[in-house]
Design a protein around this motif. Structure first.
Motif, PDB file in Angstrom:
ATOM      1  N   LEU A   6       0.859  -1.179   0.000  1.00  0.00           N
ATOM      2  CA  LEU A   6       0.000   0.000   0.000  1.00  0.00           C
ATOM      3  C   LEU A   6       0.890   1.221   0.000  1.00  0.00           C
ATOM      4  O   LEU A   6       1.706   1.408   0.920  1.00  0.00           O
ATOM      5  N   TYR A   7       0.760   2.034  -1.062  1.00  0.00           N
ATOM      6  CA  TYR A   7       1.604   3.220  -1.244  1.00  0.00           C
ATOM      7  C   TYR A   7       3.087   2.840  -1.236  1.00  0.00           C
ATOM      8  O   TYR A   7       3.935   3.520  -0.642  1.00  0.00           O
ATOM      9  N   GLY A   8       3.419   1.708  -1.860  1.00  0.00           N
ATOM     10  CA  GLY A   8       4.807   1.299  -2.009  1.00  0.00           C
ATOM     11  C   GLY A   8       5.409   0.646  -0.792  1.00  0.00           C
ATOM     12  O   GLY A   8       6.602   0.314  -0.800  1.00  0.00           O
ATOM     13  N   ARG A   9       4.643   0.406   0.270  1.00  0.00           N
ATOM     14  CA  ARG A   9       5.174  -0.220   1.482  1.00  0.00           C
ATOM     15  C   ARG A   9       4.338  -1.443   1.807  1.00  0.00           C
ATOM     16  O   ARG A   9       3.159  -1.540   1.466  1.00  0.00           O
ATOM     17  N   ASP A  10       4.960  -2.394   2.478  1.00  0.00           N
ATOM     18  CA  ASP A  10       4.251  -3.603   2.860  1.00  0.00           C
ATOM     19  C   ASP A  10       3.201  -3.288   3.920  1.00  0.00           C
ATOM     20  O   ASP A  10       3.357  -2.362   4.738  1.00  0.00           O
ATOM     21  N   LEU A  11       2.128  -4.104   3.907  1.00  0.00           N
ATOM     22  CA  LEU A  11       1.057  -3.885   4.893  1.00  0.00           C
ATOM     23  C   LEU A  11       1.541  -4.141   6.315  1.00  0.00           C
ATOM     24  O   LEU A  11       1.025  -3.552   7.270  1.00  0.00           O
ATOM     25  N   ALA A  12       2.527  -5.006   6.484  1.00  0.00           N
ATOM     26  CA  ALA A  12       3.027  -5.294   7.831  1.00  0.00           C
ATOM     27  C   ALA A  12       3.712  -4.089   8.451  1.00  0.00           C
ATOM     28  O   ALA A  12       3.773  -3.960   9.683  1.00  0.00           O
ATOM     29  N   ASP A  13       4.249  -3.193   7.597  1.00  0.00           N
ATOM     30  CA  ASP A  13       4.909  -2.004   8.141  1.00  0.00           C
ATOM     31  C   ASP A  13       3.917  -1.052   8.802  1.00  0.00           C
ATOM     32  O   ASP A  13       4.290  -0.292   9.713  1.00  0.00           O
ATOM     33  N   TYR A  14       2.638  -1.087   8.339  1.00  0.00           N
ATOM     34  CA  TYR A  14       1.656  -0.175   8.905  1.00  0.00           C
ATOM     35  C   TYR A  14       1.114  -0.643  10.253  1.00  0.00           C
ATOM     36  O   TYR A  14       0.527   0.138  10.996  1.00  0.00           O
ATOM     37  N   GLU A  15       1.287  -1.902  10.576  1.00  0.00           N
ATOM     38  CA  GLU A  15       0.742  -2.416  11.831  1.00  0.00           C
ATOM     39  C   GLU A  15       1.483  -1.871  13.046  1.00  0.00           C
ATOM     40  O   GLU A  15       0.906  -1.735  14.128  1.00  0.00           O
ATOM     41  N   ASN A  16       2.747  -1.576  12.919  1.00  0.00           N
ATOM     42  CA  ASN A  16       3.546  -1.097  14.050  1.00  0.00           C
ATOM     43  C   ASN A  16       3.598   0.423  14.137  1.00  0.00           C
ATOM     44  O   ASN A  16       4.303   0.969  14.989  1.00  0.00           O
ATOM     45  N   MET A  17       2.885   1.131  13.287  1.00  0.00           N
ATOM     46  CA  MET A  17       2.915   2.594  13.313  1.00  0.00           C
ATOM     47  C   MET A  17       2.019   3.129  14.421  1.00  0.00           C
ATOM     48  O   MET A  17       0.971   2.556  14.724  1.00  0.00           O
ATOM     49  N   ASP A  18       2.437   4.232  15.018  1.00  0.00           N
ATOM     50  CA  ASP A  18       1.658   4.903  16.049  1.00  0.00           C
ATOM     51  C   ASP A  18       0.698   5.892  15.375  1.00  0.00           C
ATOM     52  O   ASP A  18       1.131   6.828  14.698  1.00  0.00           O
ATOM     53  N   VAL A  19      -0.628   5.676  15.567  1.00  0.00           N
ATOM     54  CA  VAL A  19      -1.623   6.529  14.919  1.00  0.00           C
ATOM     55  C   VAL A  19      -1.550   7.953  15.448  1.00  0.00           C
ATOM     56  O   VAL A  19      -1.660   8.936  14.694  1.00  0.00           O
ATOM     57  N   ASP A  20      -1.356   8.111  16.759  1.00  0.00           N
ATOM     58  CA  ASP A  20      -1.274   9.450  17.336  1.00  0.00           C
ATOM     59  C   ASP A  20      -0.080  10.219  16.780  1.00  0.00           C
ATOM     60  O   ASP A  20      -0.161  11.437  16.559  1.00  0.00           O
ATOM     61  N   ASP A  21       1.021   9.501  16.558  1.00  0.00           N
ATOM     62  CA  ASP A  21       2.206  10.161  15.995  1.00  0.00           C
ATOM     63  C   ASP A  21       1.939  10.623  14.571  1.00  0.00           C
ATOM     64  O   ASP A  21       2.353  11.716  14.156  1.00  0.00           O
TER      65      ASP A  21
END
Length: 367
Positions: A6-21
Protein backbone atom coordinates in the motif's frame (compact mmCIF):
# COMPACT_ATOMS: atom_id res chain seq x y z
CA UNK A 1 3.57 -15.51 -2.71
CA UNK A 2 4.05 -11.77 -3.10
CA UNK A 3 3.24 -9.53 -0.20
CA UNK A 4 0.50 -6.92 -0.68
CA UNK A 5 1.66 -3.33 -0.67
CA UNK A 6 0.00 0.00 0.00
CA UNK A 7 1.60 3.22 -1.24
CA UNK A 8 4.81 1.30 -2.01
CA UNK A 9 5.17 -0.22 1.48
CA UNK A 10 4.25 -3.60 2.86
CA UNK A 11 1.06 -3.89 4.89
CA UNK A 12 3.03 -5.29 7.83
CA UNK A 13 4.91 -2.00 8.14
CA UNK A 14 1.66 -0.18 8.90
CA UNK A 15 0.74 -2.42 11.83
CA UNK A 16 3.55 -1.10 14.05
CA UNK A 17 2.92 2.59 13.31
CA UNK A 18 1.66 4.90 16.05
CA UNK A 19 -1.62 6.53 14.92
CA UNK A 20 -1.27 9.45 17.34
CA UNK A 21 2.21 10.16 15.99
CA UNK A 22 0.90 10.20 12.43
CA UNK A 23 -1.98 12.52 13.31
CA UNK A 24 0.37 14.95 15.04
CA UNK A 25 2.29 15.39 11.78
CA UNK A 26 -0.79 16.46 9.81
CA UNK A 27 -1.67 20.09 9.18
CA UNK A 28 -5.09 21.52 10.16
CA UNK A 29 -6.17 21.42 6.50
CA UNK A 30 -5.21 17.74 6.21
CA UNK A 31 -7.02 16.93 9.46
CA UNK A 32 -10.16 18.60 8.14
CA UNK A 33 -9.97 16.57 4.94
CA UNK A 34 -9.46 13.39 6.98
CA UNK A 35 -12.41 14.17 9.26
CA UNK A 36 -14.75 14.25 6.26
CA UNK A 37 -14.31 10.51 5.72
CA UNK A 38 -16.78 9.24 8.33
CA UNK A 39 -19.05 6.24 8.65
CA UNK A 40 -22.46 7.17 7.14
CA UNK A 41 -24.17 4.64 9.45
CA UNK A 42 -22.70 6.00 12.68
CA UNK A 43 -25.80 6.91 14.72
CA UNK A 44 -23.69 8.75 17.32
CA UNK A 45 -23.11 11.59 14.84
CA UNK A 46 -25.81 14.04 13.74
CA UNK A 47 -27.15 13.46 10.23
CA UNK A 48 -25.50 16.64 8.89
CA UNK A 49 -22.06 15.33 9.94
CA UNK A 50 -22.33 11.88 8.30
CA UNK A 51 -21.52 13.17 4.82
CA UNK A 52 -18.33 14.55 3.30
CA UNK A 53 -20.22 17.19 1.31
CA UNK A 54 -19.89 20.66 2.79
CA UNK A 55 -21.85 23.52 1.27
CA UNK A 56 -19.87 26.75 1.52
CA UNK A 57 -22.52 28.90 -0.14
CA UNK A 58 -24.32 31.51 1.88
CA UNK A 59 -28.11 31.77 2.00
CA UNK A 60 -29.58 33.68 -0.94
CA UNK A 61 -32.65 34.78 1.02
CA UNK A 62 -35.25 33.71 3.55
CA UNK A 63 -36.68 30.20 3.28
CA UNK A 64 -39.93 29.97 1.34
CA UNK A 65 -41.22 26.45 1.92
CA UNK A 66 -43.97 26.57 -0.71
CA UNK A 67 -41.62 27.91 -3.36
CA UNK A 68 -39.06 25.20 -2.52
CA UNK A 69 -41.65 22.39 -2.80
CA UNK A 70 -42.94 23.80 -6.10
CA UNK A 71 -39.39 23.91 -7.46
CA UNK A 72 -38.71 20.29 -6.40
CA UNK A 73 -41.94 19.14 -8.04
CA UNK A 74 -41.09 21.08 -11.23
CA UNK A 75 -37.64 19.47 -11.45
CA UNK A 76 -39.14 16.02 -10.82
CA UNK A 77 -41.69 16.46 -13.62
CA UNK A 78 -39.19 17.87 -16.12
CA UNK A 79 -36.47 15.26 -15.51
CA UNK A 80 -36.95 12.34 -17.94
CA UNK A 81 -37.08 8.82 -16.57
CA UNK A 82 -34.09 6.58 -17.01
CA UNK A 83 -34.60 4.10 -19.85
CA UNK A 84 -35.00 0.53 -18.68
CA UNK A 85 -32.61 -2.05 -20.10
CA UNK A 86 -35.35 -4.66 -20.03
CA UNK A 87 -38.89 -3.43 -20.62
CA UNK A 88 -41.59 -4.48 -18.17
CA UNK A 89 -43.72 -7.43 -19.31
CA UNK A 90 -46.56 -8.65 -17.12
CA UNK A 91 -45.97 -12.12 -15.71
CA UNK A 92 -42.20 -12.20 -16.34
CA UNK A 93 -39.84 -11.92 -13.37
CA UNK A 94 -36.82 -9.72 -14.01
CA UNK A 95 -33.69 -10.46 -12.06
CA UNK A 96 -33.07 -13.18 -9.51
CA UNK A 97 -35.96 -14.20 -7.31
CA UNK A 98 -35.18 -14.45 -3.60
CA UNK A 99 -35.90 -17.84 -2.09
CA UNK A 100 -35.99 -18.23 1.67
CA UNK A 101 -33.56 -20.84 3.01
CA UNK A 102 -35.11 -24.04 4.25
CA UNK A 103 -35.17 -24.52 7.99
CA UNK A 104 -33.72 -27.75 9.30
CA UNK A 105 -36.37 -30.26 10.28
CA UNK A 106 -34.41 -31.82 13.13
CA UNK A 107 -34.73 -30.09 16.47
CA UNK A 108 -32.52 -31.04 19.35
CA UNK A 109 -34.24 -30.91 22.68
CA UNK A 110 -32.18 -30.63 25.80
CA UNK A 111 -33.48 -32.24 28.94
CA UNK A 112 -32.98 -30.25 32.11
CA UNK A 113 -32.92 -32.28 35.28
CA UNK A 114 -34.17 -30.44 38.37
CA UNK A 115 -33.54 -31.99 41.75
CA UNK A 116 -36.34 -30.92 44.08
CA UNK A 117 -35.36 -33.18 46.93
CA UNK A 118 -37.07 -36.30 48.23
CA UNK A 119 -39.55 -34.39 50.39
CA UNK A 120 -40.95 -32.22 47.57
CA UNK A 121 -40.91 -35.03 45.02
CA UNK A 122 -42.90 -37.32 47.31
CA UNK A 123 -45.37 -34.53 48.07
CA UNK A 124 -45.95 -33.76 44.38
CA UNK A 125 -46.17 -37.43 43.46
CA UNK A 126 -48.80 -38.23 46.08
CA UNK A 127 -50.80 -35.00 45.57
CA UNK A 128 -54.28 -35.28 44.13
CA UNK A 129 -55.44 -33.46 41.03
CA UNK A 130 -57.40 -30.90 43.06
CA UNK A 131 -54.34 -30.13 45.18
CA UNK A 132 -52.18 -29.65 42.07
CA UNK A 133 -54.75 -27.23 40.64
CA UNK A 134 -54.78 -25.22 43.88
CA UNK A 135 -50.97 -25.16 43.92
CA UNK A 136 -50.85 -23.92 40.32
CA UNK A 137 -53.34 -21.15 41.17
CA UNK A 138 -51.27 -20.06 44.19
CA UNK A 139 -48.04 -19.98 42.16
CA UNK A 140 -49.71 -18.05 39.34
CA UNK A 141 -49.36 -20.72 36.63
CA UNK A 142 -52.50 -19.57 34.83
CA UNK A 143 -51.28 -20.83 31.45
CA UNK A 144 -51.14 -24.38 32.80
CA UNK A 145 -54.84 -24.35 33.69
CA UNK A 146 -58.02 -23.72 31.81
CA UNK A 147 -60.65 -21.23 32.94
CA UNK A 148 -62.78 -23.77 34.81
CA UNK A 149 -59.79 -25.08 36.75
CA UNK A 150 -58.63 -21.61 37.78
CA UNK A 151 -62.12 -20.44 38.76
CA UNK A 152 -62.83 -23.63 40.72
CA UNK A 153 -59.52 -23.38 42.59
CA UNK A 154 -60.38 -19.83 43.69
CA UNK A 155 -64.05 -20.35 44.58
CA UNK A 156 -64.22 -23.83 46.08
CA UNK A 157 -61.55 -25.59 48.10
CA UNK A 158 -63.28 -29.00 47.95
CA UNK A 159 -63.54 -31.47 45.08
CA UNK A 160 -64.38 -29.96 41.69
CA UNK A 161 -68.16 -30.05 41.22
CA UNK A 162 -68.19 -30.46 37.43
CA UNK A 163 -66.78 -33.10 35.13
CA UNK A 164 -64.04 -32.37 32.62
CA UNK A 165 -62.08 -30.06 34.91
CA UNK A 166 -58.92 -32.18 35.03
CA UNK A 167 -55.63 -31.36 33.42
CA UNK A 168 -57.03 -32.57 30.10
CA UNK A 169 -60.14 -30.40 30.39
CA UNK A 170 -61.10 -27.96 27.65
CA UNK A 171 -61.44 -24.22 28.20
CA UNK A 172 -64.88 -23.08 27.10
CA UNK A 173 -66.36 -19.72 26.23
CA UNK A 174 -68.92 -18.32 28.64
CA UNK A 175 -71.81 -16.00 28.15
CA UNK A 176 -71.01 -12.79 30.07
CA UNK A 177 -73.38 -11.98 32.86
CA UNK A 178 -75.23 -8.70 32.31
CA UNK A 179 -74.57 -6.16 35.04
CA UNK A 180 -76.80 -3.19 35.72
CA UNK A 181 -75.46 0.24 34.82
CA UNK A 182 -74.39 2.47 37.65
CA UNK A 183 -76.96 5.15 38.42
CA UNK A 184 -75.96 8.69 37.47
CA UNK A 185 -74.54 10.99 40.10
CA UNK A 186 -77.50 12.73 41.72
CA UNK A 187 -75.50 15.24 43.76
CA UNK A 188 -77.06 18.72 43.69
CA UNK A 189 -74.18 21.01 42.76
CA UNK A 190 -75.74 24.33 43.75
CA UNK A 191 -77.03 23.00 47.06
CA UNK A 192 -73.66 21.47 47.91
CA UNK A 193 -71.84 24.72 47.11
CA UNK A 194 -74.15 26.62 49.46
CA UNK A 195 -73.53 24.08 52.21
CA UNK A 196 -69.78 24.47 51.75
CA UNK A 197 -70.14 28.25 51.88
CA UNK A 198 -72.14 27.93 55.11
CA UNK A 199 -69.45 25.59 56.55
CA UNK A 200 -72.05 22.89 57.26
CA UNK A 201 -70.54 20.37 59.69
CA UNK A 202 -72.51 17.54 58.01
CA UNK A 203 -70.63 18.01 54.73
CA UNK A 204 -67.37 16.09 55.16
CA UNK A 205 -67.39 14.41 51.72
CA UNK A 206 -68.31 15.75 48.30
CA UNK A 207 -68.51 13.49 45.26
CA UNK A 208 -69.03 15.44 42.01
CA UNK A 209 -67.73 12.69 39.70
CA UNK A 210 -69.11 12.69 36.14
CA UNK A 211 -71.05 15.93 36.66
CA UNK A 212 -70.22 18.69 34.15
CA UNK A 213 -69.33 21.97 35.89
CA UNK A 214 -69.28 25.51 34.62
CA UNK A 215 -66.40 27.86 35.34
CA UNK A 216 -68.62 29.93 37.62
CA UNK A 217 -69.54 26.87 39.68
CA UNK A 218 -65.88 25.90 39.99
CA UNK A 219 -64.91 29.38 41.19
CA UNK A 220 -67.77 29.53 43.73
CA UNK A 221 -66.90 26.07 45.07
CA UNK A 222 -63.19 26.77 45.43
CA UNK A 223 -63.77 30.16 47.05
CA UNK A 224 -65.98 28.42 49.62
CA UNK A 225 -63.38 25.71 50.27
CA UNK A 226 -60.80 28.31 51.32
CA UNK A 227 -62.67 29.07 54.56
CA UNK A 228 -64.34 25.66 55.10
CA UNK A 229 -63.29 23.70 58.19
CA UNK A 230 -65.25 20.43 57.85
CA UNK A 231 -64.77 19.18 54.27
CA UNK A 232 -62.29 16.30 54.18
CA UNK A 233 -62.82 14.43 50.89
CA UNK A 234 -63.27 16.21 47.55
CA UNK A 235 -63.75 14.22 44.32
CA UNK A 236 -63.94 16.07 40.97
CA UNK A 237 -63.26 13.25 38.50
CA UNK A 238 -64.50 13.83 34.92
CA UNK A 239 -66.02 17.22 35.63
CA UNK A 240 -64.31 19.26 32.88
CA UNK A 241 -61.77 20.88 35.20
CA UNK A 242 -59.55 23.21 33.13
CA UNK A 243 -56.28 25.01 33.86
CA UNK A 244 -58.02 28.18 35.03
CA UNK A 245 -60.17 26.28 37.52
CA UNK A 246 -57.22 24.07 38.45
CA UNK A 247 -55.18 27.09 39.56
CA UNK A 248 -58.17 28.26 41.63
CA UNK A 249 -58.28 24.79 43.24
CA UNK A 250 -54.56 24.99 44.01
CA UNK A 251 -55.14 28.33 45.75
CA UNK A 252 -58.04 26.81 47.73
CA UNK A 253 -55.95 23.80 48.82
CA UNK A 254 -53.12 26.05 49.99
CA UNK A 255 -55.56 27.90 52.32
CA UNK A 256 -57.71 24.97 53.51
CA UNK A 257 -56.72 23.03 56.65
CA UNK A 258 -59.34 20.26 56.62
CA UNK A 259 -58.96 18.49 53.27
CA UNK A 260 -57.44 14.99 53.45
CA UNK A 261 -58.28 13.54 50.01
CA UNK A 262 -58.40 15.33 46.63
CA UNK A 263 -59.33 13.56 43.38
CA UNK A 264 -59.16 15.41 40.03
CA UNK A 265 -58.68 12.45 37.67
CA UNK A 266 -59.85 12.43 34.03
CA UNK A 267 -59.90 16.18 33.41
CA UNK A 268 -58.20 18.74 31.14
CA UNK A 269 -55.28 19.81 33.33
CA UNK A 270 -51.89 20.61 31.77
CA UNK A 271 -48.59 19.43 33.34
CA UNK A 272 -47.78 22.91 34.67
CA UNK A 273 -51.14 23.06 36.45
CA UNK A 274 -50.46 19.64 37.99
CA UNK A 275 -47.18 21.01 39.33
CA UNK A 276 -49.09 23.92 40.90
CA UNK A 277 -51.55 21.50 42.53
CA UNK A 278 -48.78 19.32 43.96
CA UNK A 279 -46.97 22.44 45.17
CA UNK A 280 -50.13 23.66 46.94
CA UNK A 281 -50.09 20.53 49.10
CA UNK A 282 -47.01 21.92 50.88
CA UNK A 283 -48.78 24.99 52.27
CA UNK A 284 -50.93 23.34 54.94
CA UNK A 285 -49.47 19.79 54.77
CA UNK A 286 -52.77 18.11 55.61
CA UNK A 287 -53.68 16.33 52.34
CA UNK A 288 -52.82 12.62 52.58
CA UNK A 289 -54.10 11.41 49.19
CA UNK A 290 -53.94 13.23 45.85
CA UNK A 291 -55.09 11.66 42.55
CA UNK A 292 -54.72 13.39 39.17
CA UNK A 293 -54.06 10.73 36.51
CA UNK A 294 -55.58 10.51 33.00
CA UNK A 295 -55.36 14.17 32.02
CA UNK A 296 -55.35 15.94 28.65
CA UNK A 297 -51.64 15.23 28.17
CA UNK A 298 -50.79 11.62 28.97
CA UNK A 299 -47.00 12.07 29.26
CA UNK A 300 -45.72 14.79 31.58
CA UNK A 301 -42.10 14.89 30.39
CA UNK A 302 -38.86 14.49 32.28
CA UNK A 303 -38.67 18.09 33.51
CA UNK A 304 -42.21 18.06 34.95
CA UNK A 305 -41.74 14.64 36.55
CA UNK A 306 -38.50 15.72 38.24
CA UNK A 307 -40.20 18.86 39.56
CA UNK A 308 -43.16 16.85 40.90
CA UNK A 309 -40.77 14.35 42.48
CA UNK A 310 -38.90 17.11 44.32
CA UNK A 311 -42.18 18.58 45.62
CA UNK A 312 -43.38 15.18 46.82
CA UNK A 313 -40.08 14.55 48.62
CA UNK A 314 -40.60 17.81 50.53
CA UNK A 315 -44.09 16.74 51.69
CA UNK A 316 -44.05 14.82 55.00
CA UNK A 317 -47.80 14.04 55.05
CA UNK A 318 -48.65 12.73 51.56
CA UNK A 319 -49.33 8.96 51.70
CA UNK A 320 -50.88 8.14 48.31
CA UNK A 321 -50.22 9.81 44.95
CA UNK A 322 -52.26 8.90 41.86
CA UNK A 323 -50.09 10.10 38.95
CA UNK A 324 -48.66 8.21 35.98
CA UNK A 325 -44.90 8.78 35.97
CA UNK A 326 -43.06 7.54 32.89
CA UNK A 327 -39.47 7.51 34.14
CA UNK A 328 -38.24 4.84 36.56
CA UNK A 329 -36.16 7.25 38.62
CA UNK A 330 -39.19 9.45 39.41
CA UNK A 331 -41.38 6.43 40.20
CA UNK A 332 -38.80 4.90 42.54
CA UNK A 333 -38.12 8.16 44.37
CA UNK A 334 -41.83 8.88 44.87
CA UNK A 335 -42.55 5.31 46.02
CA UNK A 336 -39.63 5.43 48.47
CA UNK A 337 -40.79 8.73 49.96
CA UNK A 338 -44.41 7.57 50.31
CA UNK A 339 -43.22 4.42 52.08
CA UNK A 340 -41.07 6.57 54.36
CA UNK A 341 -44.12 8.66 55.29
CA UNK A 342 -46.14 5.51 56.01
CA UNK A 343 -43.33 4.13 58.18
CA UNK A 344 -43.11 7.42 60.07
CA UNK A 345 -46.83 7.29 60.90
CA UNK A 346 -46.60 3.64 61.91
CA UNK A 347 -43.65 4.30 64.23
CA UNK A 348 -45.44 7.29 65.72
CA UNK A 349 -48.52 5.15 66.39
CA UNK A 350 -46.42 2.41 67.96
CA UNK A 351 -44.65 4.99 70.12
CA UNK A 352 -47.96 6.44 71.33
CA UNK A 353 -49.22 2.96 72.19
CA UNK A 354 -46.06 2.22 74.14
CA UNK A 355 -46.34 5.51 76.01
CA UNK A 356 -50.00 4.82 76.80
CA UNK A 357 -49.29 1.28 78.02
CA UNK A 358 -46.40 2.48 80.19
CA UNK A 359 -48.58 5.27 81.61
CA UNK A 360 -51.34 2.79 82.50
CA UNK A 361 -48.80 0.43 84.05
CA UNK A 362 -47.27 3.18 86.17
CA UNK A 363 -50.73 4.36 87.19
CA UNK A 364 -51.73 0.88 88.34
CA UNK A 365 -48.54 0.55 90.37
CA UNK A 366 -49.06 3.88 92.10
CA UNK A 367 -52.57 2.92 93.16
Amino acid sequence: MTQRKLYGRDLADYENMDVDDLLSQLSPEELEILSRDVDPDDTLLPPDQRTSYLCMKGPTGPLNRKQLIDHINKIALETPDRPELKPYIAGIIRGKKWIAPEKPMTKQEEEIAIDLGDEYENALTEASEEELVDLAAILGFHSMMNQEQYHSSLVSKGPMPKLGLGWNGTAKAYQPKPLPFEPPNQTDVEKSIKQVQADDFNITQLNFNNIPFSEEQFINLFDAIKSNTHLENLSLSNTGLSDKSGLALADAISKNASLRTVNVETNNLSPTTLVSLVKSLLSQKYVEEFRASNQRQQTLGNKIEVEITKLVEENPTILRLGLHLEYNDARNRVATHLQRNLDRIRLRRIGLNLELSSFEENGSRST
